[in-house]
Write an enzyme that holds these catalytic residues in place. Structure first.
Site, PDB file in Angstrom:
ATOM      1  N   SER A 136       0.828  -1.222   0.000  1.00 41.71           N
ATOM      2  CA  SER A 136       0.000   0.000   0.000  1.00 41.71           C
ATOM      3  C   SER A 136       0.855   1.262   0.000  1.00 41.71           C
ATOM      4  CB  SER A 136      -0.979  -0.012   1.172  1.00 41.71           C
ATOM      5  OG  SER A 136      -0.324  -0.310   2.376  1.00 41.71           O
ATOM      6  N   HIS A 176      -2.147  -8.816   2.117  1.00 44.24           N
ATOM      7  CA  HIS A 176      -1.754  -7.577   2.815  1.00 44.24           C
ATOM      8  C   HIS A 176      -2.846  -7.258   3.846  1.00 44.24           C
ATOM      9  CE1 HIS A 176       0.329  -3.893   3.432  1.00 44.24           C
ATOM     10  NE2 HIS A 176      -0.078  -3.186   2.398  1.00 44.24           N
ATOM     11  N   HIS A 210       5.761 -12.717   7.376  1.00 43.65           N
ATOM     12  CA  HIS A 210       5.943 -11.309   7.006  1.00 43.65           C
ATOM     13  C   HIS A 210       7.120 -11.179   6.053  1.00 43.65           C
ATOM     14  CE1 HIS A 210       6.290  -6.950   7.333  1.00 43.65           C
ATOM     15  NE2 HIS A 210       5.029  -7.006   7.688  1.00 43.65           N
ATOM     16  N   ARG A 239       3.194  -5.363  17.323  1.00 45.64           N
ATOM     17  CA  ARG A 239       1.819  -4.859  17.276  1.00 45.64           C
ATOM     18  C   ARG A 239       0.851  -5.985  17.656  1.00 45.64           C
ATOM     19  NH1 ARG A 239       1.905  -2.882  11.228  1.00 45.64           N
ATOM     20  NH2 ARG A 239       2.734  -4.996  11.099  1.00 45.64           N
ATOM     21  N   ASP A 263      -2.058  -8.680  11.917  1.00 44.69           N
ATOM     22  CA  ASP A 263      -3.443  -9.059  11.640  1.00 44.69           C
ATOM     23  C   ASP A 263      -3.928 -10.276  12.435  1.00 44.69           C
ATOM     24  OD1 ASP A 263      -3.806  -7.037   9.774  1.00 44.69           O
ATOM     25  OD2 ASP A 263      -2.836  -8.213   8.212  1.00 44.69           O
TER      26      ASP A 263
END
Ligand code: CMX
Length: 424
Positions: free
Chosen positions: A234, A264, A310, A319, A365
């Site tokens: 992105s 993504h 990743h 995160r 995610d």
């Protein structure tokens, strides 16, 4: 009270001078080379662009302007984060208020946006709706207007900042409106000019929140997803489209179209689907053996384990750890959250044994969906829209900086397979 525009304007001469000296001193130094594998493999690891807003360290994760995400950024408001991304400095209270006023002055969503969204097919994906709304608002672009009038290159950053402020100001309202229209939750709720940007988003979604914990989750969610250096799909797409001097509406919308891909940003929708499928299949939490077999069946079926792996990270994503800590504190007994924890405990070993993924650990995610689900945001195709609202801060700050430093149009050289055969 200094505005973000004044602050950034005061930094520009110093930034330009520093870059002039750097170019003169180092322009011929080599910072990367490219193998055939990298050329065929998504340019993984090739260092060929500049991004100063954040860095992703393989072993430490996201570092924003020198500050690791878990070291003092998770409790910051999005206003502070956007200011930090753009200027490299944490704003004081007056500066935060000034940015809040910038947003409040620009927050009204035009009626034509709602008309377009309501005219879209009822089953439209929420990301298609969000990106359509942003693109429709291109009509307002100051950058395009000023460019058409003959603006000087040294001034490009100014309308890029203006478009970005407008875009960020309407983004929570549009995103929340997408949720309400798409899922029949009633009319969009207007922006409260006395509330901060994150609380506004949480409020405009209209999720009942008697404990205030959903707002807390949103305050964590928005800083965590804001930026991830320059080469992810992105950010790179936004960068490339912006480098053609397409305005921020075109560029951010393009970047978010990339975020909508399942490898993504859409992975957070897929992750919760994966967890719920497990819950459904086993009538709750599976045994360890059942979970491992389910993972193997997924891998043997040629599918990926969403939320794991990743392109850059080689450790559990900090995160993810922040979301895990939030869940342990606020909803440790939630059955969906428990499965997320179980996956974290057992799936990395399966991925290691499978032997393909270079990083068998969770990314951002893997856990967020379970928490959103717990607080009643159960429409998981919507999750990437939340990601987008946050990521727009990173995209916009990168765009403004690029226009300020006169970043060139992106145009790497491609070679043909025949060329590789003959020359590599
Ligand atoms: N499950 C199964 N296989 C995986 C995997 C996973 N979670 N992660 C990587 N692999 C596979 C790749 O598909 C690739 O297989 P092939 O050689 O058959 O093509 C192999 O392992 C090597 O891949 P890699 O170098 O480790 O990973 P990439 O840099 O190519 O891809 C990513 C990174 C994120 C796309 C990949 O790990 C993946 O598909 N993960 C699942 C989807 C996901 O969670 N995406 C969200 C990422 C965060 C974000 O950007 O938003």
């Amino acid at each position: 009270m200094p505005s973000l525009k004044e602050k950034f304007a005061s930094q520009i001469p110093g930034i330009r001078e520093e870059l002039k000296v750097l170019h003169a001193e180092k322009k011929d130094k080599v910072i990367s080379s490219v193998t055939v594998e990298q050329a065929f493999g998504g340019m993984r690891g090739v260092k060929a662009m500049i991004c100063d807003t954040s860095v992703v360290d393989p072993g430490k994760g996201l570092i924003i302007r020198g500050i690791p995400i878990l070291e003092g950024l998770t409790d910051k408001w999005p206003e502070q984060i956007f200011w930090l991304l753009l200027t490299g400095e944490m704003p004081n209270d007056a500066e935060v208020k000034s940015l809040q006023k910038d947003y409040a002055d620009r927050c009204d969503v035009p009626d034509y946006v709602w008309k377009v969204l309501k005219a879209m097919p009822k089953e439209s994906h929420p990301m298609a709706m969000l990106n359509t709304a942003i693109l429709v608002m291109e009509y307002e672009s100051q950058f395009r207007k000023r460019y058409t009038e003959g603006m000087k290159k040294s001034n490009y950053w100014e309308p890029a900042l203006e478009d970005s402020l407008r875009l960020l100001a309407v983004m929570p309202g549009i995103a929340a409106g997408v949720y309400r229209i798409r899922y029949g939750k009633g009319d969009p709720i207007p922006y409260d000019k006395n509330l901060d940007w994150g609380a506004n988003y949480a409020t405009m979604l209209g999720i009942p929140d008697p404990s205030g914990e959903f707002k807390k989750l949103m305050r964590l969610y928005l800083p965590l997803h804001c930026d991830h250096e320059g080469g992810n799909v992105s950010a790179f797409t936004c960068h490339t489209v912006g480098s053609a001097l397409s305005d921020p509406y075109y560029s951010v919308s393009a970047g978010l179209n990339g975020l909508a891909g399942p490898l993504h940003g859409l992975a957070n929708q897929e992750c919760l689907g994966f967890v719920l499928e497990i819950k459904e299949k086993f009538g709750g939490a599976p045994t360890v053996e059942q979970l491992k077999k389910f993972a193997w069946d997924t891998l043997n079926g040629g599918k990926v384990i969403p939320g794991y792996g990743h392109a850059v990270l080689r450790c559990p994503d900090p995160r993810f750890i922040a979301f895990l800590d939030f869940g342990k504190k606020h909803c440790p007994e939630d059955p969906v959250f428990k499965i997320v924890q179980m996956i974290f405990e057992h799936i990395p070993a399966v991925l290691i044994e499978h032997g393909k993924a270079k990083n068998p650990q969770p990314n951002v995610d893997a856990g967020s969906g379970a928490l959103l689900y717990h607080y009643g945001l159960k429409e998981f195709p919507y999750y990437t829209v939340l990601f987008s609202v946050s990521r727009a801060m990173g995209m916009c700050s990168q765009l403004i900086i690029n226009r300020a430093i006169g970043t060139a149009i992106t145009r790497p050289k491609s070679v043909s397979t025949e060329w590789v055969k003959a020359n590599a």
